[in-house]
Design a protein around this motif. Structure first.
Motif, PDB file in Angstrom:
ATOM      1  N   ASN A 139      33.791  96.788   6.323  1.00 17.67           N
ATOM      2  CA  ASN A 139      33.761  96.089   5.042  1.00 17.67           C
ATOM      3  C   ASN A 139      32.349  95.702   4.652  1.00 17.67           C
ATOM      4  O   ASN A 139      31.968  95.790   3.481  1.00 17.67           O
ATOM      5  CB  ASN A 139      34.643  94.837   5.100  1.00 17.67           C
ATOM      6  CG  ASN A 139      36.100  95.134   4.796  1.00 17.67           C
ATOM      7  OD1 ASN A 139      36.502  95.191   3.657  1.00 17.67           O
ATOM      8  ND2 ASN A 139      36.888  95.352   5.843  1.00 17.67           N
ATOM      9  N   ALA A 140      31.541  95.297   5.620  1.00 19.07           N
ATOM     10  CA  ALA A 140      30.159  94.922   5.328  1.00 19.07           C
ATOM     11  C   ALA A 140      29.366  96.125   4.836  1.00 19.07           C
ATOM     12  O   ALA A 140      28.565  96.032   3.896  1.00 19.07           O
ATOM     13  CB  ALA A 140      29.509  94.331   6.577  1.00 19.07           C
ATOM     14  N   LEU A 159      35.519  94.340  10.113  1.00 20.15           N
ATOM     15  CA  LEU A 159      34.485  93.525   9.474  1.00 20.15           C
ATOM     16  C   LEU A 159      33.218  94.337   9.232  1.00 20.15           C
ATOM     17  O   LEU A 159      32.572  94.222   8.187  1.00 20.15           O
ATOM     18  CB  LEU A 159      34.179  92.292  10.330  1.00 20.15           C
ATOM     19  CG  LEU A 159      35.288  91.235  10.398  1.00 20.15           C
ATOM     20  CD1 LEU A 159      34.916  90.145  11.401  1.00 20.15           C
ATOM     21  CD2 LEU A 159      35.532  90.634   9.018  1.00 20.15           C
TER      22      LEU A 159
END
Length: 228
Positions: free
Chosen positions: A11-12, A8
């Motif tokens: 991806n951020a 996560l």
């Protein structure tokens, strides 16, 4: 949970830091800094029309499309549209298309068609030159003098200057040859005249032409071999 958390976070970060990497052996999709500068400063829209057919034994369409995607990443002024000339012959005739896999660069000022041969030989230079042409930006032009046994700009022999020509093209100069016995004047669009290792003497008339060119703030580069 830790693994999912790392994914996560990655991806951020990637959302705000988009990057493309060219992993081809010859970096064939990496644009030169000169092209990036030109494309980044585009002020009018450029439409790129790809007159491609599914039958493409040389893979021109795949290569050209991938390269043009790099152009699009630099500006929102470039739009790309694919047209099958067999399905839309009227549009092909409108732009005078006579060969499959031809690309047309068009603006409000006009258009420039790029042949498949030009794509294979010097795709980036041809694409960028076409964009400069249709947007009204004048390219500087360098002339190599011929007629006296000068080094050939189109050969890769030890005495050839093909690499010099490619270097100039990559820096967005136009390159041409000039024979003063056939054209008894130096063109007005000449940014610089290069005399590369002549083997015979220039005539007195040729010398006068070059002298007049220099008196009018012309630029001249003379390359000679030792004890020539």
């Amino acid at each position: 949970s830790i693994f999912i958390g790392i994914i996560l976070i990655i991806n951020a970060i990637s959302i705000g830091n988009y990057q493309r990497f060219d992993l081809t052996s010859l970096s064939q999709f990496t644009l030169t800094s000169q092209t990036k500068e030109v494309i980044g400063q585009l002020e009018i829209p450029v439409q790129v029309l790809l007159f491609f057919t599914p039958a493409d034994p040389y893979g021109i369409s795949v290569y050209a499309t991938s390269l043009l995607a790099e152009y699009q990443n630099l500006t929102d002024q470039i739009s790309i549209k694919t047209i099958d000339p067999d399905e839309h012959p009227d549009q092909a005739r409108q732009y005078g298309i006579t060969q499959y896999q031809t690309i047309v660069f068009e603006t409000q000022n006009g258009y420039r068609a790029v042949s498949p041969q030009e794509i294979v030989e010097q795709a980036e230079h041809t694409f960028t030159s076409a964009i400069l042409e249709v947007t009204g930006i004048v390219q500087k032009k360098v002339y190599f003098l011929t007629g006296h046994g000068e080094s050939d700009i189109n050969t890769q022999t030890p005495n050839g200057y093909s690499r010099a020509k490619i270097g100039l093209l990559d820096n967005l100069y136009k390159v041409e040859t000039l024979n003063l016995s056939a054209t008894p004047s130096i063109p007005e669009d000449c940014t610089a005249l290069i005399i590369a290792a002549p083997q015979q003497l220039l005539t007195s008339d040729e010398m006068k032409i070059i002298e007049r060119y220099l008196e009018n703030d012309g630029w001249l580069m003379i390359l000679t071999n030792p004890e020539s």
